[in-house]
Write a protein that holds these residues in place. Structure first.
Motif, PDB file in Angstrom:
ATOM      1  N   PHE A  80       0.804  -1.216   0.000  1.00  0.00           N
ATOM      2  CA  PHE A  80       0.000   0.000   0.000  1.00  0.00           C
ATOM      3  C   PHE A  80       0.844   1.276   0.000  1.00  0.00           C
ATOM      4  O   PHE A  80       0.275   2.371   0.038  1.00  0.00           O
ATOM      5  N   GLY A  81       2.149   1.151   0.007  1.00  0.00           N
ATOM      6  CA  GLY A  81       3.003   2.327   0.049  1.00  0.00           C
ATOM      7  C   GLY A  81       3.075   3.037  -1.290  1.00  0.00           C
ATOM      8  O   GLY A  81       2.790   2.473  -2.352  1.00  0.00           O
ATOM      9  N   TYR A  82       3.487   4.307  -1.237  1.00  0.00           N
ATOM     10  CA  TYR A  82       3.585   5.146  -2.433  1.00  0.00           C
ATOM     11  C   TYR A  82       5.009   5.638  -2.641  1.00  0.00           C
ATOM     12  O   TYR A  82       5.235   6.798  -2.959  1.00  0.00           O
ATOM     13  N   GLU A  83       5.956   4.701  -2.494  1.00  0.00           N
ATOM     14  CA  GLU A  83       7.356   5.079  -2.711  1.00  0.00           C
ATOM     15  C   GLU A  83       8.087   4.024  -3.538  1.00  0.00           C
ATOM     16  O   GLU A  83       9.254   3.738  -3.321  1.00  0.00           O
ATOM     17  N   TRP A  84       7.375   3.408  -4.485  1.00  0.00           N
ATOM     18  CA  TRP A  84       8.042   2.478  -5.385  1.00  0.00           C
ATOM     19  C   TRP A  84       8.933   3.237  -6.374  1.00  0.00           C
ATOM     20  O   TRP A  84       9.965   2.720  -6.786  1.00  0.00           O
ATOM     21  N   GLU A  85       8.502   4.432  -6.759  1.00  0.00           N
ATOM     22  CA  GLU A  85       9.343   5.322  -7.550  1.00  0.00           C
ATOM     23  C   GLU A  85       9.161   6.731  -7.015  1.00  0.00           C
ATOM     24  O   GLU A  85       8.060   7.125  -6.606  1.00  0.00           O
ATOM     25  N   VAL A  86      10.247   7.497  -7.036  1.00  0.00           N
ATOM     26  CA  VAL A  86      10.255   8.832  -6.439  1.00  0.00           C
ATOM     27  C   VAL A  86      10.962   9.771  -7.404  1.00  0.00           C
ATOM     28  O   VAL A  86      11.945   9.398  -8.066  1.00  0.00           O
ATOM     29  N   ALA A  87      10.445  11.005  -7.461  1.00  0.00           N
ATOM     30  CA  ALA A  87      11.104  12.080  -8.232  1.00  0.00           C
ATOM     31  C   ALA A  87      10.930  13.376  -7.453  1.00  0.00           C
ATOM     32  O   ALA A  87       9.826  13.681  -6.981  1.00  0.00           O
ATOM     33  N   GLU A  88      12.008  14.143  -7.312  1.00  0.00           N
ATOM     34  CA  GLU A  88      11.976  15.393  -6.541  1.00  0.00           C
ATOM     35  C   GLU A  88      12.730  16.482  -7.294  1.00  0.00           C
ATOM     36  O   GLU A  88      13.684  16.210  -8.036  1.00  0.00           O
ATOM     37  N   ALA A  89      12.275  17.694  -7.048  1.00  0.00           N
ATOM     38  CA  ALA A  89      12.945  18.880  -7.611  1.00  0.00           C
ATOM     39  C   ALA A  89      12.837  20.004  -6.591  1.00  0.00           C
ATOM     40  O   ALA A  89      11.739  20.302  -6.096  1.00  0.00           O
ATOM     41  N   LYS A  90      13.968  20.624  -6.265  1.00  0.00           N
ATOM     42  CA  LYS A  90      14.028  21.672  -5.248  1.00  0.00           C
ATOM     43  C   LYS A  90      14.118  23.061  -5.902  1.00  0.00           C
ATOM     44  O   LYS A  90      14.775  23.231  -6.942  1.00  0.00           O
ATOM     45  N   ASN A  91      13.477  24.033  -5.232  1.00  0.00           N
ATOM     46  CA  ASN A  91      13.550  25.444  -5.629  1.00  0.00           C
ATOM     47  C   ASN A  91      13.204  25.643  -7.099  1.00  0.00           C
ATOM     48  O   ASN A  91      13.966  26.220  -7.886  1.00  0.00           O
ATOM     49  N   VAL A  92      12.058  25.142  -7.471  1.00  0.00           N
ATOM     50  CA  VAL A  92      11.590  25.256  -8.851  1.00  0.00           C
ATOM     51  C   VAL A  92      10.789  26.545  -8.991  1.00  0.00           C
ATOM     52  O   VAL A  92       9.861  26.804  -8.201  1.00  0.00           O
ATOM     53  N   ARG A  93      11.154  27.357  -9.999  1.00  0.00           N
ATOM     54  CA  ARG A  93      10.426  28.582 -10.290  1.00  0.00           C
ATOM     55  C   ARG A  93       9.370  28.266 -11.337  1.00  0.00           C
ATOM     56  O   ARG A  93       9.675  27.909 -12.480  1.00  0.00           O
ATOM     57  N   THR A  94       8.110  28.375 -10.937  1.00  0.00           N
ATOM     58  CA  THR A  94       7.036  27.962 -11.821  1.00  0.00           C
ATOM     59  C   THR A  94       5.803  28.813 -11.576  1.00  0.00           C
ATOM     60  O   THR A  94       5.695  29.515 -10.560  1.00  0.00           O
ATOM     61  N   LYS A  95       4.862  28.759 -12.513  1.00  0.00           N
ATOM     62  CA  LYS A  95       3.591  29.436 -12.341  1.00  0.00           C
ATOM     63  C   LYS A  95       2.752  28.715 -11.288  1.00  0.00           C
ATOM     64  O   LYS A  95       2.861  27.501 -11.116  1.00  0.00           O
ATOM     65  N   TYR A  96       1.888  29.474 -10.649  1.00  0.00           N
ATOM     66  CA  TYR A  96       1.103  28.910  -9.559  1.00  0.00           C
ATOM     67  C   TYR A  96      -0.298  28.514 -10.005  1.00  0.00           C
ATOM     68  O   TYR A  96      -0.748  27.399  -9.740  1.00  0.00           O
ATOM     69  N   LYS A  97      -1.001  29.414 -10.699  1.00  0.00           N
ATOM     70  CA  LYS A  97      -2.357  29.134 -11.138  1.00  0.00           C
ATOM     71  C   LYS A  97      -2.466  29.334 -12.643  1.00  0.00           C
ATOM     72  O   LYS A  97      -1.746  30.159 -13.241  1.00  0.00           O
ATOM     73  N   ALA A  98      -3.355  28.581 -13.236  1.00  0.00           N
ATOM     74  CA  ALA A  98      -3.606  28.755 -14.663  1.00  0.00           C
ATOM     75  C   ALA A  98      -4.319  30.081 -14.901  1.00  0.00           C
ATOM     76  O   ALA A  98      -5.243  30.452 -14.162  1.00  0.00           O
ATOM     77  N   GLY A  99      -3.888  30.839 -15.904  1.00  0.00           N
ATOM     78  CA  GLY A  99      -4.485  32.130 -16.214  1.00  0.00           C
ATOM     79  C   GLY A  99      -3.958  33.258 -15.373  1.00  0.00           C
ATOM     80  O   GLY A  99      -4.510  34.360 -15.402  1.00  0.00           O
ATOM     81  N   SER A 100      -2.884  33.011 -14.602  1.00  0.00           N
ATOM     82  CA  SER A 100      -2.295  34.042 -13.756  1.00  0.00           C
ATOM     83  C   SER A 100      -0.812  34.135 -14.073  1.00  0.00           C
ATOM     84  O   SER A 100      -0.143  33.115 -14.313  1.00  0.00           O
ATOM     85  N   GLY A 170      -9.509  23.947  -9.352  1.00  0.00           N
ATOM     86  CA  GLY A 170      -8.500  24.989  -9.382  1.00  0.00           C
ATOM     87  C   GLY A 170      -7.198  24.574  -8.727  1.00  0.00           C
ATOM     88  O   GLY A 170      -6.534  25.381  -8.064  1.00  0.00           O
ATOM     89  N   THR A 171      -6.814  23.299  -8.907  1.00  0.00           N
ATOM     90  CA  THR A 171      -5.559  22.794  -8.348  1.00  0.00           C
ATOM     91  C   THR A 171      -4.390  23.548  -8.975  1.00  0.00           C
ATOM     92  O   THR A 171      -4.430  23.914 -10.162  1.00  0.00           O
ATOM     93  N   PRO A 172      -3.344  23.819  -8.218  1.00  0.00           N
ATOM     94  CA  PRO A 172      -2.197  24.565  -8.772  1.00  0.00           C
ATOM     95  C   PRO A 172      -1.662  23.930 -10.046  1.00  0.00           C
ATOM     96  O   PRO A 172      -1.692  22.712 -10.237  1.00  0.00           O
ATOM     97  N   LEU A 173      -1.139  24.801 -10.907  1.00  0.00           N
ATOM     98  CA  LEU A 173      -0.703  24.379 -12.231  1.00  0.00           C
ATOM     99  C   LEU A 173       0.424  23.333 -12.215  1.00  0.00           C
ATOM    100  O   LEU A 173       0.410  22.427 -13.055  1.00  0.00           O
ATOM    101  N   PRO A 174       1.428  23.384 -11.334  1.00  0.00           N
ATOM    102  CA  PRO A 174       2.457  22.342 -11.357  1.00  0.00           C
ATOM    103  C   PRO A 174       1.900  20.934 -11.115  1.00  0.00           C
ATOM    104  O   PRO A 174       2.370  19.963 -11.733  1.00  0.00           O
ATOM    105  N   ILE A 175       0.900  20.817 -10.257  1.00  0.00           N
ATOM    106  CA  ILE A 175       0.312  19.497 -10.000  1.00  0.00           C
ATOM    107  C   ILE A 175      -0.450  19.009 -11.231  1.00  0.00           C
ATOM    108  O   ILE A 175      -0.368  17.833 -11.620  1.00  0.00           O
ATOM    109  N   ILE A 176      -1.191  19.900 -11.866  1.00  0.00           N
ATOM    110  CA  ILE A 176      -1.916  19.536 -13.093  1.00  0.00           C
ATOM    111  C   ILE A 176      -0.935  19.146 -14.195  1.00  0.00           C
ATOM    112  O   ILE A 176      -1.169  18.203 -14.966  1.00  0.00           O
TER     113      ILE A 176
END
Length: 438
Positions: A80-100, A170-176
């Protein structure tokens, strides 16, 4: 206007108290936390009773309980765990919301399991409010278990439907942006399909490992040899789950770029390696227990607290025999029909020598055992009388055989000489009888 009183706090214009919404992210997986808590409680319950066990048995029970619960906990957590594969990125400059046009600096991570993915988004400055809110998200997308049709309608797969619901929320754009990579299903871009199939087959193997683990525990209280077999099977099934995940999960490696410097590159996570190491450990322990059961059965039975006489191989390989000595009764091991000298004795006993002589005689002549029928029960007087009368009525009348004809014994075999004496005497009698004319 009246002066503020005791019950006027957090009120404006006399209206009831208003509490703003408090959105809190998932700090931990509730299911994983519950499984860990369950196995810790069971282990703690066994550890409490350890002081009541005497001698070395206390250490043996501690080792058995710890290893057994560790294997079971790994099976459930990795399933039931969710760590079979992992990907991380630190200090990413990205847009927050779509249309903003507003941008944020955040840490992004993706945790992939057999049933879906978790995407986390957290502001890098320790939760500083952006756009009048604290950016700390943890979104879950599930793909169990049907692929569904193309698109995002009611006949689409579960992952696509949750993706469209996240867009409406309206989930943040990086997650979408991350979840969208798993909705494609065409040409070589089928990461969602491949990961779903890998999770399907791997989770079947993990569910198979659970009953094998339970049977292993039961068989270690009955027959150690079969317990070792099932322990090896448990480890083998866990390793097969790793192999299926690694081979089916993807054809093309999944890389999600946010910029030239910041990319999400997936690699095997702690759940994958924990399951692999535990599976190999189960196989090694099963082989070691199986070899020790063949070579040193008494030591293994003492460690597991099992009665050695309930194992057929132990009884056939070696039994116990009592031998009377001058000092009293002494135990001797008998293996393969040959009596071994007892400990502390310098010369073989008389029974050992007699046993060797019997073995030599058995090689020459084999006498099958003779089984005597059990004695019949005694009959009462009434039964005797009744049976005697019934026997007399049913039996045929006995006739005595005719007496032997006197004569020479040597001539008895000739049938012509049987009545030679009768002819002789009949002639004499004929001469002595007077005729009727005189």
């Amino acid at each position: 206007m009246s002066s503020p009183g005791l019950f006027d706090a957090f009120r404006s214009n006399g209206a009831p108290t208003y509490y703003d919404s408090n959105k809190t992210p998932f700090m931990a997986d509730i299911l994983e936390s519950g499984l860990i808590y369950a196995f810790v409680i069971v282990a703690f319950s066994f550890f409490i009773i350890l002081p009541g066990i005497r001698g070395k048995e206390r250490i043996f029970v501690l080792i058995r309980v710890t290893v057994t619960l560790f294997i079971g906990g790994v099976i459930m957590l990795t399933n039931f765990g969710y760590e079979w594969e992992v990907a991380e990125a630190k200090n990413v400059r990205t847009k927050y919301k779509a249309g903003s046009a507003g941008e944020i600096t955040a840490d992004i991570a993706v945790y992939m399991g057999l049933r879906g993915i978790n995407v986390t988004l957290k502001a890098s400055d320790g939760g500083k409010p952006y756009f009048n809110e604290t950016i700390n998200y943890n979104e879950h997308f599930d793909w169990r278990w049907e692929q569904g049709r193309l698109g995002f309608g009611i006949f689409a797969g579960r992952f696509n439907q949750e993706f469209r619901a996240a867009q409406f929320r309206g989930t943040p754009l990086p997650i979408i942006w991350i979840a969208e990579y798993f909705t494609f299903d065409g040409e070589g871009i089928r990461w969602g399909r491949h990961y779903r199939q890998a999770g399907w087959y791997a989770h079947i193997m993990m569910w198979l490992a659970l009953p094998l683990w339970v049977l292993t525990i039961v068989l270690f209280f009955i027959l150690l040899k079969y317990g070792a077999y099932f322990l090896m099977m448990t480890g083998g099934v866990m390793v097969i789950a790793n192999i299926l995940w690694a081979t089916i999960r993807n054809v093309n490696e999944l890389v999600i770029p946010f910029s030239a410097e910041h990319k999400l590159e997936f690699h095997f996570g702690p759940s994958f390696y924990l399951n692999l190491i535990t599976g190999l450990l189960c196989i090694i322990l099963g082989v070691v227990i199986w070899v020790l059961d063949l070579r040193f059965p008494e030591l293994v039975t003492n460690f597991f607290g099992v009665d050695p006489l309930q194992d057929d191989s132990f009884v056939q390989g070696g039994s116990i025999e009592t031998v009377e000595n001058k000092n009293g009764i002494e135990m001797q091991g008998v293996e393969n029909g040959h009596t071994a000298p007892a400990r502390g004795s310098s010369r073989p006993s008389r029974q050992a020598a007699a046993a060797e002589d019997d073995d030599d005689d058995d090689d020459e002549i084999y006498e099958p055992p003779v089984f005597e029928p059990p004695p019949a029960p005694k009959a009462t007087k009434f039964e005797k009388r009744k049976s005697r009368g019934l026997t007399q009525r049913l039996q045929k009348p006995r006739r005595r055989p005719p007496p032997p004809v006197p004569g020479n014994q040597a001539d008895d075999d000739d049938p012509d000489d049987l009545y030679s004496n009768t002819r002789q005497f009949s002639g004499v009698f004929d001469n002595n009888i007077p005729s009727s004319s005189t």
